[in-house]
Design a protein around this motif. Sequence first.
Motif, short mmCIF file in Angstrom:
data_model
loop_
_atom_site.label_atom_id
_atom_site.label_comp_id
_atom_site.label_asym_id
_atom_site.label_seq_id
_atom_site.Cartn_x
_atom_site.Cartn_y
_atom_site.Cartn_z
N THR A 108 0.86 -1.20 -0.02
CA THR A 108 0.05 0.12 -0.06
C THR A 108 0.96 1.33 -0.30
O THR A 108 0.49 2.05 -0.70
CB THR A 108 -0.70 -0.07 1.18
OG1 THR A 108 -1.73 -1.26 1.30
CG2 THR A 108 -1.69 1.38 1.03
N LEU A 109 1.75 1.18 1.04
CA LEU A 109 2.66 2.48 1.06
C LEU A 109 3.60 2.49 -0.23
O LEU A 109 3.77 3.88 -0.50
CB LEU A 109 3.60 2.31 2.15
CG LEU A 109 2.84 2.13 3.54
CD1 LEU A 109 3.86 2.22 4.64
CD2 LEU A 109 2.22 3.64 3.84
N TYR A 152 -3.86 7.00 -5.58
CA TYR A 152 -4.20 8.25 -4.63
C TYR A 152 -4.57 7.51 -3.13
O TYR A 152 -4.92 6.43 -3.10
CB TYR A 152 -5.14 8.84 -4.90
CG TYR A 152 -5.10 9.87 -6.11
CD1 TYR A 152 -4.08 11.03 -6.00
CD2 TYR A 152 -5.74 9.80 -7.24
CE1 TYR A 152 -3.83 11.98 -6.90
CE2 TYR A 152 -5.40 10.61 -8.48
CZ TYR A 152 -4.67 11.60 -8.27
OH TYR A 152 -4.33 12.59 -9.45
N PRO A 153 -4.10 8.14 -2.05
CA PRO A 153 -4.21 7.33 -0.70
C PRO A 153 -5.94 7.26 -0.81
O PRO A 153 -6.21 6.21 0.11
CB PRO A 153 -4.00 8.63 0.17
CG PRO A 153 -2.92 9.49 -0.61
CD PRO A 153 -3.42 9.21 -1.99
N SER A 154 -6.82 8.22 -1.20
CA SER A 154 -8.21 7.84 -1.12
C SER A 154 -8.62 6.47 -1.69
O SER A 154 -9.49 5.64 -1.45
CB SER A 154 -9.02 8.89 -1.59
OG SER A 154 -8.50 9.17 -2.93
N ILE A 192 1.17 4.16 -3.07
CA ILE A 192 1.05 5.54 -2.97
C ILE A 192 2.35 6.20 -3.14
O ILE A 192 2.35 7.32 -3.64
CB ILE A 192 0.62 5.88 -1.38
CG1 ILE A 192 -0.79 5.06 -1.37
CG2 ILE A 192 0.49 7.35 -1.12
CD1 ILE A 192 -1.23 5.13 -0.01
N GLN A 193 3.48 5.83 -2.56
CA GLN A 193 4.75 6.61 -2.73
C GLN A 193 5.17 6.77 -4.12
O GLN A 193 5.67 7.52 -4.85
CB GLN A 193 5.93 6.02 -2.12
CG GLN A 193 7.11 6.78 -1.99
CD GLN A 193 8.22 6.07 -1.24
OE1 GLN A 193 8.12 4.97 -0.58
NE2 GLN A 193 9.28 6.64 -1.06
#
Length: 61
Positions: free
Chosen positions: A3-4, A13-15, A7-8
């Motif tokens: 997940t990280l 997007y985080p959402s 996003i990175q």
Amino acid sequence: MVTLERIQSGAHYPSAVATGAVIGLTSDLLTRRAPRLILRHWLWQFGEGQEDRRKQQSGPA
């Protein structure tokens, strides 16, 4: 960890990741509980629940 990384790297997007987690957890909960709920409904409708329904339909004795 995935997940990280997603996003990175800008792939999501985080959402979007949070929404996917909510959808996944909800489907897991429903999948695990569905057999129990179906069995309970089936037993109530065709088994033990018939006596209770007959009492309710006939009214007070």
